[in-house]
Motif scaffolding. Sequence first.
Motif, PDB file in Angstrom:
ATOM      1  N   PRO A 206       7.124  -1.028  -5.420  1.00  0.00           N
ATOM      2  CA  PRO A 206       7.812  -1.160  -4.128  1.00  0.00           C
ATOM      3  C   PRO A 206       6.920  -1.033  -2.899  1.00  0.00           C
ATOM      4  N   THR A 207       5.667  -0.601  -3.044  1.00  0.00           N
ATOM      5  CA  THR A 207       4.792  -0.474  -1.881  1.00  0.00           C
ATOM      6  C   THR A 207       3.423  -1.077  -2.170  1.00  0.00           C
ATOM      7  N   THR A 208       2.784  -1.580  -1.119  1.00  0.00           N
ATOM      8  CA  THR A 208       1.444  -2.136  -1.268  1.00  0.00           C
ATOM      9  C   THR A 208       0.424  -1.055  -1.572  1.00  0.00           C
ATOM     10  N   ALA A 209       0.667   0.148  -1.065  1.00  0.00           N
ATOM     11  CA  ALA A 209      -0.263   1.257  -1.336  1.00  0.00           C
ATOM     12  C   ALA A 209      -0.294   1.573  -2.822  1.00  0.00           C
ATOM     13  N   ALA A 210       0.873   1.618  -3.444  1.00  0.00           N
ATOM     14  CA  ALA A 210       0.933   1.890  -4.881  1.00  0.00           C
ATOM     15  C   ALA A 210       0.252   0.773  -5.658  1.00  0.00           C
ATOM     16  N   TYR A 211       0.469  -0.467  -5.214  1.00  0.00           N
ATOM     17  CA  TYR A 211      -0.151  -1.606  -5.897  1.00  0.00           C
ATOM     18  C   TYR A 211      -1.672  -1.524  -5.806  1.00  0.00           C
ATOM     19  N   GLU A 212      -2.188  -1.295  -4.619  1.00  0.00           N
ATOM     20  CA  GLU A 212      -3.635  -1.279  -4.420  1.00  0.00           C
ATOM     21  C   GLU A 212      -4.293  -0.173  -5.241  1.00  0.00           C
ATOM     22  N   SER A 213      -3.663   0.996  -5.268  1.00  0.00           N
ATOM     23  CA  SER A 213      -4.219   2.112  -6.028  1.00  0.00           C
ATOM     24  C   SER A 213      -4.250   1.794  -7.524  1.00  0.00           C
ATOM     25  N   ALA A 214      -3.140   1.267  -8.046  1.00  0.00           N
ATOM     26  CA  ALA A 214      -3.060   0.972  -9.476  1.00  0.00           C
ATOM     27  C   ALA A 214      -4.027  -0.141  -9.864  1.00  0.00           C
ATOM     28  N   TRP A 215      -4.123  -1.174  -9.040  1.00  0.00           N
ATOM     29  CA  TRP A 215      -5.023  -2.273  -9.355  1.00  0.00           C
ATOM     30  C   TRP A 215      -6.481  -1.809  -9.351  1.00  0.00           C
ATOM     31  N   GLY A 216      -6.826  -0.930  -8.453  1.00  0.00           N
ATOM     32  CA  GLY A 216      -8.175  -0.372  -8.461  1.00  0.00           C
ATOM     33  C   GLY A 216      -8.469   0.368  -9.753  1.00  0.00           C
ATOM     34  N   GLN A 217      -7.477   1.130 -10.241  1.00  0.00           N
ATOM     35  CA  GLN A 217      -7.666   1.861 -11.495  1.00  0.00           C
ATOM     36  C   GLN A 217      -7.811   0.905 -12.679  1.00  0.00           C
ATOM     37  N   ILE A 218      -7.020  -0.147 -12.699  1.00  0.00           N
ATOM     38  CA  ILE A 218      -7.134  -1.125 -13.790  1.00  0.00           C
ATOM     39  C   ILE A 218      -8.519  -1.741 -13.800  1.00  0.00           C
ATOM     40  N   CYS A 281       8.964 -12.092   5.864  1.00  0.00           N
ATOM     41  CA  CYS A 281       8.751 -12.196   4.419  1.00  0.00           C
ATOM     42  C   CYS A 281       7.301 -12.554   4.101  1.00  0.00           C
ATOM     43  N   ALA A 282       6.715 -13.442   4.914  1.00  0.00           N
ATOM     44  CA  ALA A 282       5.326 -13.835   4.694  1.00  0.00           C
ATOM     45  C   ALA A 282       4.384 -12.649   4.889  1.00  0.00           C
ATOM     46  N   GLU A 283       4.611 -11.881   5.930  1.00  0.00           N
ATOM     47  CA  GLU A 283       3.757 -10.721   6.188  1.00  0.00           C
ATOM     48  C   GLU A 283       3.899  -9.686   5.080  1.00  0.00           C
ATOM     49  N   TRP A 284       5.113  -9.517   4.578  1.00  0.00           N
ATOM     50  CA  TRP A 284       5.355  -8.565   3.482  1.00  0.00           C
ATOM     51  C   TRP A 284       4.601  -8.986   2.222  1.00  0.00           C
ATOM     52  N   LEU A 285       4.685 -10.260   1.866  1.00  0.00           N
ATOM     53  CA  LEU A 285       3.966 -10.753   0.688  1.00  0.00           C
ATOM     54  C   LEU A 285       2.455 -10.690   0.889  1.00  0.00           C
ATOM     55  N   ALA A 286       2.001 -11.008   2.100  1.00  0.00           N
ATOM     56  CA  ALA A 286       0.565 -10.980   2.375  1.00  0.00           C
ATOM     57  C   ALA A 286      -0.016  -9.582   2.183  1.00  0.00           C
ATOM     58  N   GLY A 287       0.803  -8.565   2.433  1.00  0.00           N
ATOM     59  CA  GLY A 287       0.333  -7.198   2.208  1.00  0.00           C
ATOM     60  C   GLY A 287      -0.043  -6.954   0.763  1.00  0.00           C
ATOM     61  N   TYR A 288       0.730  -7.510  -0.167  1.00  0.00           N
ATOM     62  CA  TYR A 288       0.415  -7.357  -1.587  1.00  0.00           C
ATOM     63  C   TYR A 288      -0.831  -8.163  -1.961  1.00  0.00           C
ATOM     64  N   ILE A 289      -0.986  -9.315  -1.341  1.00  0.00           N
ATOM     65  CA  ILE A 289      -2.176 -10.114  -1.630  1.00  0.00           C
ATOM     66  C   ILE A 289      -3.427  -9.382  -1.148  1.00  0.00           C
ATOM     67  N   ARG A 290      -3.337  -8.774   0.031  1.00  0.00           N
ATOM     68  CA  ARG A 290      -4.468  -7.980   0.522  1.00  0.00           C
ATOM     69  C   ARG A 290      -4.754  -6.797  -0.403  1.00  0.00           C
ATOM     70  N   ALA A 291      -3.711  -6.316  -1.068  1.00  0.00           N
ATOM     71  CA  ALA A 291      -3.873  -5.201  -2.008  1.00  0.00           C
ATOM     72  C   ALA A 291      -4.413  -5.648  -3.358  1.00  0.00           C
ATOM     73  N   GLY A 292      -4.540  -6.975  -3.565  1.00  0.00           N
ATOM     74  CA  GLY A 292      -5.158  -7.462  -4.793  1.00  0.00           C
ATOM     75  C   GLY A 292      -4.364  -8.469  -5.582  1.00  0.00           C
ATOM     76  N   ALA A 293      -3.076  -8.663  -5.300  1.00  0.00           N
ATOM     77  CA  ALA A 293      -2.246  -9.578  -6.097  1.00  0.00           C
ATOM     78  C   ALA A 293      -2.746 -11.008  -5.973  1.00  0.00           C
ATOM     79  N   ARG A 294      -2.779 -11.718  -7.109  1.00  0.00           N
ATOM     80  CA  ARG A 294      -3.263 -13.096  -7.106  1.00  0.00           C
ATOM     81  C   ARG A 294      -2.280 -14.095  -7.711  1.00  0.00           C
TER      82      ARG A 294
END
Length: 324
Positions: A206-218, A281-294
């Motif tokens: 649900p948050t970009t912070a959680a995504y970025e942290s988890a992706w870094g660990q992976i 919506c675009a800005e919300w999705l872009a936050g996840y992309i900046r966090a690493g989502a591809r």
Amino acid sequence: MTTPAVRIGALLPTREMAILNDFSVAPLLDFARRAESLGYDSLWTGDSLTARTRLDPFVVLSAVSSVTSTIGLGTAALTASLRHPLLGANMVSSLDHASGGNRLVLGLGAGFPMPESEDEFTNVGVPFAGRVGRLDETVRYWKTTWASRGSDVTSHEGKLWQTGGLDRLAAPATAGGPPLWLASSDTPKVLARVARLYDGWLPFLPTTAAYESAWGQIQDLAGAAGREGAVTPALYATLTINPDAAKAKQALEDYLQGYYGRSLEIMSTFQAYGWGSADDCAEWLAGYIRAGARHIIIRIGSLDPGDQLEQLAADVLPAVRRLV
């Protein structure tokens, strides 16, 4: 180093049709044709027998592949343990051939921890307990099967299954078989499994912070396992577009009550939901992309998603690509 391109896909509305008690395939094929013509990169479908009833994903994707040509196809997510892995391996290979090869990705789930899912496992005679280990062994089984041609290893010897002669099965059209992603959360055990065994990670955090942290660990764990660059970071996100943010939120609320029987307040504590104008919506999705989502898979938060499919393509997706 070049940043990998961002791919954006759409979820086929198979569950929405089940809610409306309409299991017609023609609207799904129309949705698929439109998505490909609008420039989406991929199409996805879910999997459930009785918990969240919908049409079989292998049949749906096979039908979709016959009316499209290049768009990617995937499951989000396939509950692989509901099928014996030998049957599953053959079904995956068959779909890979039906779609022409190199179009298929399998997002895999172990089974959501709720009574409806437990009943679904019971109904097909599969224990719900131990489902995580069962899924991981299924993945190892499939990878052994698909690598068996020209290999000395032609059998699977696991805790749950022992099967020989795997080289006699039809090999998939895609060398080594389609990529296998884990649809999952961000617990330490999940991240370790992704890094060790899977080709991709498909969360709905649900948050970009959680995504970025988890992706870094992976990334760290995969590198330590000698699998640097082997995992695709994806995201399963639900969107509802309306210039009036309050109306968009209410539409999403209505959708979730019909889909889950639960409120947005509850669901947004563990799933990714965005709503509002196209720019919002675009800005919300872009936050996840900046966090690493591809690779982002968008579920449209509407029981009638056709108009939103076009609005997303016209307004949101170009804005996302500009922002990143």
